[in-house]
Design an enzyme around this catalytic site. Structure first.
Site, short mmCIF file in Angstrom:
data_model
loop_
_atom_site.label_atom_id
_atom_site.label_comp_id
_atom_site.label_asym_id
_atom_site.label_seq_id
_atom_site.Cartn_x
_atom_site.Cartn_y
_atom_site.Cartn_z
N HIS A 55 32.24 55.89 39.01
CA HIS A 55 32.55 55.78 38.01
C HIS A 55 32.59 54.69 37.39
O HIS A 55 32.87 54.00 38.94
CB HIS A 55 33.59 57.04 37.44
CG HIS A 55 33.49 58.58 37.14
ND1 HIS A 55 34.55 59.19 36.39
CD2 HIS A 55 32.98 59.05 37.34
CE1 HIS A 55 33.89 60.43 35.38
NE2 HIS A 55 33.13 60.17 36.64
N GLU A 57 34.14 52.73 36.34
CA GLU A 57 36.35 51.90 36.57
C GLU A 57 36.43 52.09 38.56
O GLU A 57 36.75 50.97 38.53
CB GLU A 57 36.89 52.46 35.80
CG GLU A 57 36.63 52.94 34.65
CD GLU A 57 35.62 53.92 33.89
OE1 GLU A 57 34.98 54.21 34.70
OE2 GLU A 57 35.88 54.45 32.52
#
Length: 165
Positions: A55, A57
């Site tokens: 992801h 992040e």
């Protein structure tokens, strides 16, 4: 009204989200900031990398940790275009981020208040400050446009998404 610096960094996260879209990934982007400077960036890459943890992040956190030579990122702020999921929020807490700033809420998997608020769990040993809704309209519009285009392409191919049956 959010601080102008939040909006400036979120615009950089939006640029990262567009990188994800260009590769056919869900357009979510992230930047890590320390002392007012972007030190790392990331965008969604789980499809292309065959990695469920890729992801935006997590990609940005890994890059920041490598740059700083430490898995802990005290004093850092992560900007992300979509409210983080449980996996990403857990990684942020383990990294000891000072703050996470997100754009669009995620009513299906967001854990900064939409589904639950992981960051407000008193029993957890680190509490990252959360700011939500920064450039929310732009962040949300990018995601909506992506999924609209994806549905349009599926219809052209004669494929109906499971949720549309």
């Amino acid at each position: 009204m959010h601080e102008p610096m939040h909006e400036a960094f979120m615009r950089q996260a939006l640029d990262q989200a567009r990188n994800a879209w260009a590769l056919g990934e869900v357009p979510v982007g992230a930047v890590v900031v320390k002392d007012g400077e972007v030190i790392a960036t990331g965008f969604n890459q789980p499809i292309g990398t065959h990695d469920p943890t890729a992801h935006a992040e997590v990609v940005a956190l890994r890059a920041a940790a490598t740059l700083l030579g430490n898995y802990r990122l005290p004093g850092c702020v992560l900007y992300v275009t979509l409210e983080p999921c449980a996996m990403c929020s857990g990684a942020m807490m383990h990294a000891r981020l000072a703050q996470v700033v997100y754009g669009a809420a995620d009513p299906k998997t967001g854990v900064c208040g939409s589904v639950l608020n992981l960051f407000e769990q008193e029993k957890l040993n680190h509490h990252t400050e959360v700011v939500g809704g920064v450039l929310e309209d732009e962040c949300s519009a990018l995601l909506k446009s992506f999924f609209t285009e994806r549905r349009r392409q599926a219809l052209r191919r004669g494929v109906v998404a499971p949720e549309e049956k």
